[in-house]
Design an enzyme around this catalytic site. Sequence first.
Site, PDB file in Angstrom:
ATOM      1  N   ASP A 277     -11.602   2.102   4.422  1.00 48.52           N
ATOM      2  CA  ASP A 277     -11.821   0.735   3.977  1.00 48.52           C
ATOM      3  C   ASP A 277     -13.116   0.230   3.791  1.00 48.52           C
ATOM      4  O   ASP A 277     -13.541  -0.534   3.304  1.00 48.52           O
ATOM      5  CB  ASP A 277     -11.255   0.087   5.065  1.00 48.52           C
ATOM      6  CG  ASP A 277     -10.006  -0.472   5.251  1.00 48.52           C
ATOM      7  OD1 ASP A 277      -9.459  -1.041   3.890  1.00 48.52           O
ATOM      8  OD2 ASP A 277      -9.250  -0.538   6.047  1.00 48.52           O
TER       9      ASP A 277
ATOM     10  N   GLN B 284      -4.801  -1.879   9.731  1.00 45.86           N
ATOM     11  CA  GLN B 284      -4.743  -3.081   9.165  1.00 45.86           C
ATOM     12  C   GLN B 284      -5.330  -4.276  10.055  1.00 45.86           C
ATOM     13  O   GLN B 284      -4.969  -4.374  11.029  1.00 45.86           O
ATOM     14  CB  GLN B 284      -3.172  -3.119   8.681  1.00 45.86           C
ATOM     15  CG  GLN B 284      -2.658  -4.600   7.829  1.00 45.86           C
ATOM     16  CD  GLN B 284      -3.414  -4.362   6.484  1.00 45.86           C
ATOM     17  OE1 GLN B 284      -3.568  -3.316   5.835  1.00 45.86           O
ATOM     18  NE2 GLN B 284      -3.634  -5.560   5.886  1.00 45.86           N
TER      19      GLN B 284
ATOM     20  N   LYS C  27       0.887  -1.179   0.001  1.00 43.56           N
ATOM     21  CA  LYS C  27       0.038   0.074  -0.092  1.00 43.56           C
ATOM     22  C   LYS C  27       0.858   1.233  -0.055  1.00 43.56           C
ATOM     23  O   LYS C  27       0.646   2.273  -0.605  1.00 43.56           O
ATOM     24  CB  LYS C  27      -0.925   0.090   1.309  1.00 43.56           C
ATOM     25  CG  LYS C  27      -1.954  -1.044   1.050  1.00 43.56           C
ATOM     26  CD  LYS C  27      -2.814  -1.195   2.455  1.00 43.56           C
ATOM     27  CE  LYS C  27      -3.867  -2.507   2.072  1.00 43.56           C
ATOM     28  NZ  LYS C  27      -4.551  -2.782   3.434  1.00 43.56           N
TER      29      LYS C  27
HETATM   30  N1  GUN Z   1      -6.263  -7.055   5.912  1.00 43.51           N
HETATM   31  C1  GUN Z   1      -6.435  -7.833   4.823  1.00 43.51           C
HETATM   32  N2  GUN Z   1      -6.978  -6.866   3.621  1.00 43.51           N
HETATM   33  C2  GUN Z   1      -7.053  -5.762   4.395  1.00 43.51           C
HETATM   34  C3  GUN Z   1      -7.746  -4.375   3.895  1.00 43.51           C
HETATM   35  O1  GUN Z   1      -8.286  -4.362   2.750  1.00 43.51           O
HETATM   36  N3  GUN Z   1      -8.135  -3.578   4.908  1.00 43.51           N
HETATM   37  C4  GUN Z   1      -7.604  -3.655   6.030  1.00 43.51           C
HETATM   38  N4  GUN Z   1      -7.713  -2.636   7.028  1.00 43.51           N
HETATM   39  N5  GUN Z   1      -7.031  -4.648   6.583  1.00 43.51           N
HETATM   40  C5  GUN Z   1      -6.750  -5.908   5.667  1.00 43.51           C
END
Ligand code: GUN
Length: 289
Positions: free
Chosen positions: A121, A98, A54
Site C-alpha cells: 500500500d 484494509q 481486490k
Molecule cells: N481503504 C480504501 N482504500 C484503501 C487502500 O488503497 N488501501 C487500504 N489498505 N485501505 C483502503
Amino acid sequence: MTKLLDGKLLAKEIRNEISSVITNKILKENKRIPHLGIILTGNNSSSIAYVNNKIRECKNIGIKYSLIHLPINTLEKKLLEEIKKMNKNPYIDGFIVQLPLEKHINQDKIILSINPKKDVDGFHPENFGKMALNMKTFFPATALGILTLLEKYKIQISGKYTVIIGRSRIVGRPVSILMSRKSYPGNSTVTLTHSKTPNIEYYTKQADIIVVAVGIPKFLKGRMIKKGAIVIDVGIHNNNEKKILGDVDFCSVYGKASYLTPVPGGIGPMTRIMLIKNTLTAALNNREK
Ligand code: GUN
C-alpha cells in the site's frame, strides 16, 4: 467535447503486461507466483466491497491471495499478531490492512508494524517518506493509478496547476506529493484543499487539473471548474437506486471539462491493478526463489 479517461481499458492492458511477466519470467524461472495478503477487520460494507474487488483482480490475473477476515471486536493485540505472521511468512510477498480500522484500534501503530518491504500500500512512514524524498519505493495504489492514467493519455502535468480536494493518506496527500515532485511525472504546482479550506471554488476555478477525493457524492459541480479542465474523480458511492456515483457531478462537468474519469470504470480499476503491480514488484524484489 469531454473525453473520458478509460481506466478499465488501461487496467486491462496492464493486467496483460503483468500476466506476461508472470508467464515469461516468474514461471519460466521456476519461481513462485506472487502472493498478496489481505487483512480485513469488521463488516464495513464499503471495505468488504473493496476487498472483494481486490480478490477478484487477484483471481483474474492468476496471482495468489490470502484473506484474513477478523471480527469487528478484534483487539489491537490480535491484529498485531496477524500482521506479525504476515511479516514472517516467506510465502507472502506483500500485504495490506484494509482501512479504515475500528475506533478502538490505533491505526498508526498498525501501519508502523507492517514490514516496509511487504507494504504494497506504501502507507508505512518509511515508504511514505521515501516517496516524499523521491526515492524508489511502493507508491500508494490510487495515486499511482491516477498518474499512470494521465501518462497514458499523454496529459502534461508539468507546469500545470493542480488542485486536490481531500488530504487523506490514501489518496489526496500522496497525489499531492507525487504530482509536485521534481521528477517525471511531476513538476505540477499543487494546492491541497480539504474540509477546512474556505471557498474551495476559488482554487478549483483556476485549476488545470482537479483531483476530487473528498468522499461526498457529486461534490464538484460544473460551475466550480474552468472550461477545459482535467477532472479526476476518485469517489465511489452506492446510492439507493443501485447507481454508483462519484465525487464529481458528472452531468454538469461533462461537456465543460476536457477530460474526465467515469465512475465506475475510471480510477477504481486503476487502483486495483496498481496494488497487483506493487505485489509483483515486491515478489521480484524480495525473493530468492
Ligand atoms: N481503504 C480504501 N482504500 C484503501 C487502500 O488503497 N488501501 C487500504 N489498505 N485501505 C483502503
